[in-house]
Design an enzyme around this catalytic site. Structure first.
Site, short mmCIF file in Angstrom:
data_model
loop_
_atom_site.label_atom_id
_atom_site.label_comp_id
_atom_site.label_asym_id
_atom_site.label_seq_id
_atom_site.Cartn_x
_atom_site.Cartn_y
_atom_site.Cartn_z
N HIS B 324 -15.22 55.18 29.79
CA HIS B 324 -15.67 54.94 28.42
C HIS B 324 -15.79 53.45 28.11
CE1 HIS B 324 -14.75 59.18 27.81
NE2 HIS B 324 -15.55 59.11 26.78
N GLY B 325 -15.04 52.62 28.80
CA GLY B 325 -15.15 51.19 28.54
C GLY B 325 -14.14 50.41 29.33
#
Lengths: 519, 471
Positions: B324-325
């Protein structure tokens, strides 16, 4: 058969989806402009670099967001729905109180909660500068009058939203200034307390439901008071007018619905008629003495000017310096830039200097005029015109872009401009102890706001600690700037904004100093 | 270009759809590929060349895999996987690794290494997962490789899913890319646009409103944060992320459907889940399926020892968080969910069996909300501070605007109540039924109303005029 009908329906939908684009290209329908002041982004110029860097796309989307066909229709529809459903207003400063009376959030917070209080020290400092100006004006035979204008919520707080029901504050700029005027012997007219007293018994509204400023009727009451006060300071009679009743109107004139205009609705929330006083100059009085007045003030004074009586009462060289940014004659003629004026001479030669501020703008009051006067009074006479004889320069950051004081984005200081124009041009004001202040085209100072994590803004009219910097010359072309917190100004690589938070001088703390030469 | 931008809604969409509908079937794929490349280049022009190069490399690697056997086949697969993962690691995680390495060097008294930061191209995570899906599916012989590079390019570049998914496994869409004339119907076009409009409404009318409030609250300094505002902030973000992400998925699924593509669903009312295991069967389903099929099963799936299975679960969710990041907060969030999945298998599902359905939903929702605090916070310490405020229960009076109140109630109702009235009925199910003319007219009216309101909202939200009168 069903398929054909569905295809027709789909075609109809697509045709409707095409209409904004077709209207954008052809402009077949004449669309009414949305009300209020706003900056339409410029159409960006295409270049391979700007496209590859993504800046073109960002700017083009912003530009199209303001330009597509039927935008005014859609915005007004959205605003109307939001207001009907939620009493929601798409404006950060605007709020609907009880009975849909409109208020400024910023002004109400200041008046009711004491937010944004300048602090006594700053107010006393301002008062000392006003006193300095007063003495100089008086030594030239003139009078300085401070005019305190009420905010809507100070006169009619009962309609404020319920979140203000228990609002209280310890200190306020208004109280500091009134006490200061008394203490320093500065003549003043306190229209706040006068309007509060008048409000319950006034035959006509002093503020409209739909406006931010006082009503045109309220402005006429204020005008009466100001002129009576001016006359009381003079021995010779000045021209005067008579009241010839009032006129009622279904539609607002002047600024009586300035807040409602910003809402861009399909309907009006005003339920009663607007009231307009009929004022008539007594012709026989026109031969009387017409003194010169210089008014330095905020937007409240516009409505008095709009009554179009001052132009007959005061001399032709009288002026209204709107926020000390632009000078307007008392007639309907266009204004001019302050830089074309000899400010000191204008003030010294005036019969009346009126420093006007509403409660909501006391944070900026008196808009830099006293600083300017003090700075220039004893200087060379040739140094008088604003932004005139100072060292003007541009700053180029490590990314090769010019530093800009962008008033369209809350006065942020950002290194993102390809070319240097007004907002990219600064002046240095030398201060004691090798310090300096950086002055912008919009007559504001750079400030390293510690509350804003040391972000540099071009937002202050006054020089205090945060507005002082030390300029360090690195080589013949480059400088570094150290803020009052001891940190160096640095360009943030992500946002391109300037912050005072670097401990050492590196690439982003280095600025190319591009002198423009004295004008 | 965002789907919820005026440029997309008023210019891109009508122009694209009109041309797409009228051109012959043969031209649809090349045209869509061209438009998709323009769409992507508009947002990340520099990266389009990297993407195109990667597409070429993967196209040929898949051909080699297909033509090879035994060790050679595995070697080509390994090259493909390493290549794609390297692209992801470099573009998405290089800065993260360097920043953390430098922090470590500083702690050890060494000099930090200076490096040029790498710009994160939009959609890189989705793009790489699609590439991996392609070569793994070819390797597993689930589907033969595409013979036509235009069709293969379309699988990767197809603009509805390019930026934010859903993650479509190659095997799910390969046949549709080659031939979808039976799905390219007027019903699907109307249903697709209807689904797009629903997604747009979720994004613009709900997520954006909640997002603005969540942003304000998460930016508040710790001292100014009250227990009430912290809870409101966490709830706003919980609903924002759902309506934002599922809205975007609806838009992607909807546009694809107008083109005759049937994408897999990505969300299925996740907030009515009764445990975290179920939550992951309802939340970002395309990612969960991808992780299960390509990672979890590759690690041995359920056919390993129990401790190893738990370890695999934790690893999958750690990586899912990291996907996701490139931030510790996302890793923590992944680990947090991994932990609850293990706890579910150990005892949590059994333990909560007796408490009833609604308490189970509330408990799961509570766990999810706490997880979102980590996901939304800038740092882990900020998340813990935020949670401390939530847990302090020092409630203060809070003035919520009628708009926010309405949207919060609507978001809650749509998340918790609607699923009970709408059980099992999905948009995909509607496709098998012919849509009547009356229903089509109604849907088109709804699409129009939503589009008008949303475009006004999008354009109006940045319109904030000042009085500045006469100046």
């Amino acid at each position: 058969m069903g398929k054909i009908w569905k295809t027709i329906l789909l075609g109809l939908l697509l045709a409707i989806l095409w209409t904004p684009l077709l209207q954008r290209v052809s402009g077949i329908f004449n669309e009414a402009r949305l009300k209020g002041a706003y900056i339409v982004p410029e159409r960006p110029e295409f270049s391979v670099d700007s496209f590859l860097g993504g800046s073109f796309q960002k700017k083009y989307e912003a530009y199209e967001n303001y330009s597509f066909g039927f935008r005014p229709f859609l915005i007004k529809l959205k605003n109307s729905l939001d207001f009907i459903l939620y009493r929601d207003i798409d404006n950060t400063d605007l709020m609907a109180g009880k009975n849909d009376v409109l208020y400024s959030r910023g002004s109400a917070d200041r008046t009711m909660w004491g937010k944004y209080y300048n602090g006594r020290e700053i107010n006393n400092n301002t008062l000392a500068k006003i006193k300095f100006l007063k003495e100089k004006v008086e030594s030239g035979g003139g009078h300085l009058i401070a005019l305190m204008v009420p905010s809507k919520e100070s006169v009619m707080p009962e309609y404020l939203p319920s979140s203000y029901d228990h609002a209280k504050h310890e200190n306020s700029d208004y109280e500091d200034f009134i006490a200061g005027y008394e203490r320093e012997g500065i003549s003043y007219i306190d229209l706040c307390s006068y309007f509060r007293k008048l409000y319950p018994q006034s035959k006509y509204p002093l503020f409209t439901k739909t406006g931010f400023h006082w009503s045109t009727y309220g402005a006429s009451v204020a005008q009466d008071t100001i002129l009576k006060y001016c006359q009381s300071l003079l021995t010779l009679p000045i021209p005067y007018y008579e009241r010839k009743g009032v006129e009622f109107s279904d539609t607002a004139r002047f600024a009586d619905a300035d807040f409602e205009d910003l809402m861009n609705l399909y309907f009006s929330i005003q339920q009663s008629k607007y009231v307009y006083p009929k004022l008539e100059i007594v012709k026989s009085s026109l031969s009387n003495h017409r003194p010169k007045v210089i008014i330095i003030g905020d937007s409240f004074f516009w409505q008095i000017k709009d009554l179009r009586k001052l132009v007959n009462i005061f001399s032709d060289d009288s002026k209204y310096w709107y926020y000390f940014r632009k000078s307007f004659p008392l007639s309907d003629e266009a204004g001019s830039d302050m830089k074309f004026l000899d400010v000191v001479q204008e003030l010294e030669s005036a019969d009346f200097v009126i420093l006007e501020s509403s409660m909501g703008t006391l944070g900026e009051f008196p808009f830099g005029v006293t600083e300017y006067f003090q700075e220039h009074f004893e200087n060379d006479k040739q140094m008088r015109s604003i932004n005139g004889k100072r060292e003007q320069f541009n700053l180029k950051a490590a990314n090769g872009k010019f530093v800009c004081a962008d008033i369209s984005k809350n006065n942020i200081v950002i290194a993102d401009r390809e070319k240097a124009a007004g907002w990219e041009t600064f002046s240095i004001l030398l201060l004691p102890d090798n310090k300096c202040a950086i002055y912008t085209y919009e007559n504001k100072y750079f400030s390293a706001e510690l509350g804003g994590q040391g972000e540099i803004t071009a937002s202050r009219y006054k020089i205090a600690g945060w507005e002082t910097f030390t300029m360090i010359k690195l080589d013949s072309n480059h400088v570094a700037l150290r803020a009052a917190n001891g940190k160096y100004l640095a360009m943030d690589e992500k946002s391109l904004r300037l912050f005072a938070r670097a401990d050492a001088i590196g690439k982003n703390e280095k600025f190319e100093f591009m002198q423009k030469g004295s004008k | 270009m965002l789907f919820s931008s005026t440029l997309f809604l008023l210019y891109f969409l009508p122009v694209f759809l009109t041309i797409y509908f009228i051109i012959p079937a043969k031209a649809k794929n090349p045209f869509t590929l061209f438009v998709s490349i323009v769409f992507f280049a508009w947002g990340a022009p520099k990266f389009v060349f990297v993407l195109a190069a990667a597409v070429m490399v993967d196209f040929f690697i898949a051909q080699f895999i297909d033509k090879s056997e035994g060790k050679r086949r595995v070697t080509f697969l390994t090259i493909g996987v390493v290549f794609n993962v390297s692209v992801l690691l470099y573009f998405k995680y290089f800065n993260f690794f360097m920043d953390n390495a430098n922090s470590l060097f500083e702690i050890m008294g060494m000099h930090a290494v200076s490096f040029t930061r790498v710009a994160l191209p939009i959609g890189i995570s989705f793009f790489v997962f699609h590439e991996l899906s392609y070569i793994i599916d070819v390797y597993r012989r689930v589907k033969p490789p595409m013979k036509n590079i235009v069709n293969y390019g379309l699988y990767i570049f197809l603009f509805p899913q390019l930026i934010a998914g859903p993650i479509i496994r190659f095997s799910e869409i390969a046949d549709q890319i080659n031939d979808r004339k039976f799905q390219d119907t007027v019903d699907n076009r109307i249903l697709g646009l209807f689904r797009f409009a629903i997604g747009l409404a979720k994004k613009v009318l709900i997520a954006n409103v909640l997002g603005a409030e969540a942003d304000t609250i998460f930016k508040l300094p710790y001292e100014e944060l009250s227990s009430t505002s912290a809870w409101i902030g966490a709830l706003c973000y919980t609903f924002q992320i759902y309506f934002d992400f599922s809205g975007y998925s609806d838009m992607a699924i909807g546009i694809a459907r107008t083109m005759g593509f049937i994408f897999p669903e990505n969300f299925n009312h996740p907030y009515i889940s009764q445990n975290i295991t179920e939550f992951w069967r309802r939340w970002h389903m395309s990612l969960s399926r991808w992780m299960r099929d390509y990672l979890y099963i590759s690690l041995g799936g359920n056919k390993v020892s129990v401790p190893r299975m738990y370890l695999n679960l934790c690893l999958v969710f750690l990586l899912s968080g990291f996907w996701h990041g490139a931030q510790w907060t996302f890793i923590f969030w992944g680990a947090y969910h991994g932990l609850f999945l293990v706890l579910d298998r150990l005892f949590l599902i059994k333990l909560t069996e007796r408490i009833g359905k609604i308490p189970r939903i509330i408990l799961t929702f509570f766990i999810t909300v706490i997880g979102w605090v980590f996901f939304r916070s800038e740092t882990i310490s900020q998340a813990f501070q935020f949670l401390r405020k939530m847990g302090s229960f020092s409630f203060e009076e809070l003035f919520l605007t009628p708009h926010l109140k309405t949207v919060l109630i609507a978001a809650g109702s749509l998340s918790f109540l609607v699923p009970f009235f709408n059980s099992g009925k999905t948009m995909a199910a509607e496709s098998v039924l012919a849509v009547s003319v009356g229903r089509s007219a109604m849907k088109i009216a709804v699409i129009l109303v939503i589009m008008i309101i949303c475009v006004g909202e999008i354009s109006g939200s940045s319109f904030n005029p000042f009085i500045y009168f006469k100046f």
